[in-house]
Design a protein around this motif. Structure first.
Motif, short mmCIF file in Angstrom:
data_model
loop_
_atom_site.label_atom_id
_atom_site.label_comp_id
_atom_site.label_asym_id
_atom_site.label_seq_id
_atom_site.Cartn_x
_atom_site.Cartn_y
_atom_site.Cartn_z
N ARG A 19 0.86 -1.18 0.00
CA ARG A 19 0.00 0.00 0.00
C ARG A 19 0.90 1.23 0.00
O ARG A 19 1.94 1.25 0.64
CB ARG A 19 -0.92 -0.02 1.22
CG ARG A 19 -1.74 -1.29 1.29
CD ARG A 19 -2.76 -1.22 2.40
NE ARG A 19 -3.84 -0.28 2.06
CZ ARG A 19 -4.88 -0.04 2.88
NH1 ARG A 19 -4.95 -0.63 4.05
NH2 ARG A 19 -5.84 0.80 2.52
N LEU A 21 1.48 5.72 -0.49
CA LEU A 21 1.07 7.12 -0.56
C LEU A 21 2.16 7.89 -1.30
O LEU A 21 3.34 7.52 -1.24
CB LEU A 21 0.94 7.71 0.84
CG LEU A 21 -0.21 7.23 1.72
CD1 LEU A 21 -0.04 7.76 3.14
CD2 LEU A 21 -1.55 7.67 1.12
N GLU A 47 -2.68 5.30 -2.99
CA GLU A 47 -4.04 5.50 -2.47
C GLU A 47 -4.35 6.95 -2.11
O GLU A 47 -5.47 7.28 -1.73
CB GLU A 47 -4.27 4.59 -1.25
CG GLU A 47 -4.24 3.12 -1.64
CD GLU A 47 -4.48 2.19 -0.46
OE1 GLU A 47 -5.35 2.48 0.37
OE2 GLU A 47 -3.78 1.15 -0.39
N THR A 105 -4.76 6.63 6.68
CA THR A 105 -5.03 6.39 5.27
C THR A 105 -4.04 5.38 4.72
O THR A 105 -2.87 5.38 5.13
CB THR A 105 -5.01 7.70 4.43
OG1 THR A 105 -5.31 7.38 3.07
CG2 THR A 105 -3.67 8.40 4.47
N ALA A 106 -4.51 4.53 3.83
CA ALA A 106 -3.68 3.51 3.17
C ALA A 106 -2.93 2.64 4.19
O ALA A 106 -1.81 2.18 3.92
CB ALA A 106 -2.70 4.16 2.19
#
Ligand SMILES: [Zn+2]
Ligand SMILES: [Zn+2]
Length: 245
Positions: A19, A21, A47, A105-106
């Protein structure tokens, strides 16, 4: 948590367990995509984009990136307004955060923090996963203690090492620009960055990436040498250093 960057513009990838960013988006789309691959992720799996501030070297490719990859952009309110005005992005593209408030997040916990720089509300980021905590700080005009406290929490960090003061003073840049860069809301010199890292690095810090080097007023070899010598004098020759941008 591998990070990738290169010699001009800003786009940094933070990845963990597949994952990812992006922090800033100031390089052409192709370059963003190749930086993602260097970090071991496909750009399609990014993401979200964390924006530090609205200078063009950090946001110039945000709109093309979002056209290709429809992901949220995280910014505080003043930065979102300034980025929307500069790029034409709709207010709906942004998820607004408050500096100092952690959000998820992510799969990361992200903590934005204020930095001294000459835009409305610039930030750096601490990005944490179960793997550790990453500090991201470019465009820091002064080595202030509040930023140092964030740095001391990091296992891995990216820190601006913008210019060599002598090269800057001897460059053909205007006096106004020199004063801006050297001022309290400009950029960290190699010496500033090295003193900051030596002062605030905790025993946790393993890897330090030097970033945002000026093409005209810095040389990677000088930035590395300054950092390595200063850390060694502070008894921290164990920290791995490289230049990523
Ligand atoms: Zn800037
Ligand atoms: Zn910048």
């Amino acid at each position: 948590m591998p990070i990738a960057s290169s010699s001009s513009g800003n786009a940094y990838v933070v990845e963990n367990d597949g994952r990812a960013l992006l922090i800033d988006c100031g390089v052409p789309l192709k370059e963003v995509e190749s930086r993602c691959l260097e970090a071991g992720v496909d750009a399609g799996s990014v993401e979200g984009v964390l924006v530090t501030h609205n200078h063009s070297d950090h946001i110039s490719c945000l709109r093309p990136f979002l056209r290709r990859h429809d992901v949220p952009v995280y910014a505080n309110a003043l930065t979102a307004d300034a980025v929307a005005a500069a790029t034409g992005l709709d207010a709906g593209a942004f998820v607004i955060f408050e500096n100092g408030q952690v959000f998820e997040t992510a799969g990361f916990d992200v903590r934005p923090f204020s930095i001294p720089h000459d835009t409305p509300d610039p930030v750096g980021y601490l990005v944490s996963s179960h793997d550790g905590t990453y500090f991201h700080g470019t465009d820091i005009g002064s080595p202030v203690e509040s930023v140092g406290r964030m740095f001391s929490l990091a296992d891995e960090a990216t820190l601006e090492s913008n210019h060599d003061v002598e090269l800057l003073l001897g460059s053909g840049r205007s006096e106004t620009l020199k004063r801006r860069i050297l001022g309290p809301r400009g950029h960290l010199s190699n010496d500033d960055a090295a003193d900051f890292a030596a002062h605030y690095a905790s025993a946790r810090l393993k890897r330090l990436h030097l970033a945002h080097l000026s093409g005209e007023c810095n040389v990677p070899r000088i930035a590395l040498k300054t950092m390595a010598e200063t850390l060694a004098r502070a008894g921290r020759a164990d920290i791995e250093i490289d230049v990523i941008g």
